[in-house]
Scaffold this motif. Structure first.
Motif, PDB file in Angstrom:
ATOM      1  N   MET A  21    -117.918 -32.220 -18.057  1.00 38.35           N
ATOM      2  CA  MET A  21    -117.736 -33.143 -16.921  1.00 38.35           C
ATOM      3  C   MET A  21    -119.005 -34.401 -17.101  1.00 38.35           C
ATOM      4  O   MET A  21    -118.283 -35.544 -16.765  1.00 38.35           O
ATOM      5  CB  MET A  21    -118.072 -32.249 -15.732  1.00 38.35           C
ATOM      6  CG  MET A  21    -117.861 -33.039 -14.426  1.00 38.35           C
ATOM      7  SD  MET A  21    -116.161 -33.599 -14.313  1.00 38.35           S
ATOM      8  CE  MET A  21    -116.366 -34.625 -12.861  1.00 38.35           C
ATOM      9  N   CYS A  71    -119.564 -30.250 -10.995  1.00 36.88           N
ATOM     10  CA  CYS A  71    -118.260 -31.102 -11.464  1.00 36.88           C
ATOM     11  C   CYS A  71    -117.960 -31.991 -10.016  1.00 36.88           C
ATOM     12  O   CYS A  71    -117.747 -33.278 -10.257  1.00 36.88           O
ATOM     13  CB  CYS A  71    -117.109 -29.991 -11.446  1.00 36.88           C
ATOM     14  SG  CYS A  71    -117.068 -29.610 -13.313  1.00 36.88           S
ATOM     15  N   ALA A 153    -111.558 -33.373 -11.885  1.00 34.45           N
ATOM     16  CA  ALA A 153    -112.396 -32.187 -12.113  1.00 34.45           C
ATOM     17  C   ALA A 153    -111.716 -31.024 -11.791  1.00 34.45           C
ATOM     18  O   ALA A 153    -112.311 -29.872 -12.551  1.00 34.45           O
ATOM     19  CB  ALA A 153    -113.800 -32.376 -11.027  1.00 34.45           C
TER      20      ALA A 153
END
Length: 206
Positions: A21, A71, A153
């Motif tokens: 991420m 995230c 995400a």
């Protein structure tokens, strides 16, 4: 963004998800690699995460732990990257839903990894294994994205966990799972993250 991002990790852990991420955001960050049983349990790191576990992320004085939270936090730092659907859009619902769904998945996978009997459905946060696995399969089958029409995400987290548990033989090797994980594993940011962290040993996670 003026505050410094510092990422606390061990490459042989689920912190690889947070690394991916971070690479998706394109933001600069420092990396601190911790060792199990020593620096991960030392007072200096417990001051950041009293659990003594990774991943952890600091953004200035702000501390974020747990992959899902990291995230979502990072996605909101870079709205121009569209790693989260706009607030108030219909896609925001499935975005939260499938990120949160990784909690019950983790419960089931950890329970399976111990080799003992699974909890009764009424007691388990994941219900029954069949219901959870079938629900996840239906969510990813023949789909590129879980929340809207672009990568978010939610896709990152779900595909990363599917790939992780397929590798360790804890999720059934259904084509929909393999296809969803493989599709997103080819992203440039995922490739960079894997290069930084190195290969995962072919063993069950501790």
């Amino acid at each position: 963004m003026s505050a410094q991002l510092t990422f606390y990790t061990n490459p042989m852990s689920r912190a690889r998800v947070a690394r991916w991420m971070l690479e998706e955001t394109g933001l600069p960050y420092d990396t601190v690699v911790l060792d199990y049983g020593t620096t991960m349990k030392a007072p200096a790191f417990r001051a950041i995460n009293p659990m003594g576990k990774v991943p952890a992320l600091t953004h200035g004085d702000t501390v974020i732990t747990e992959n899902a939270a990291i995230c979502m936090y990072l996605a909101d730092l870079v709205p121009g990257k569209h790693l989260a659907p706009p607030v108030g859009s219909p896609a925001r619902g499935p975005y939260y839903r499938w990120i949160s769904f990784m909690g019950p998945l983790e419960q089931l996978m950890v329970a399976k990894s111990t080799g003992g009997p699974l909890a009764e459905p009424a007691m388990a946060g994941y219900g029954t294994e069949d219901d959870l696995v079938n629900t996840l399969e239906a969510a990813v089958k023949d789909r590129a994205h879980l929340a809207g029409d672009t990568f978010t995400a939610a896709d990152l987290l779900v595909s990363a966990y599917i790939g992780w548990y397929l590798q360790f033989g804890l999720l059934p090797a259904r084509p929909a799972f393999a296809q969803f994980a493989a599709r997103h594993r080819e992203r440039p940011a995922a490739q960079r993250a894997n290069e930084l962290d190195g290969p995962i040993p072919d063993r069950k996670p501790a």
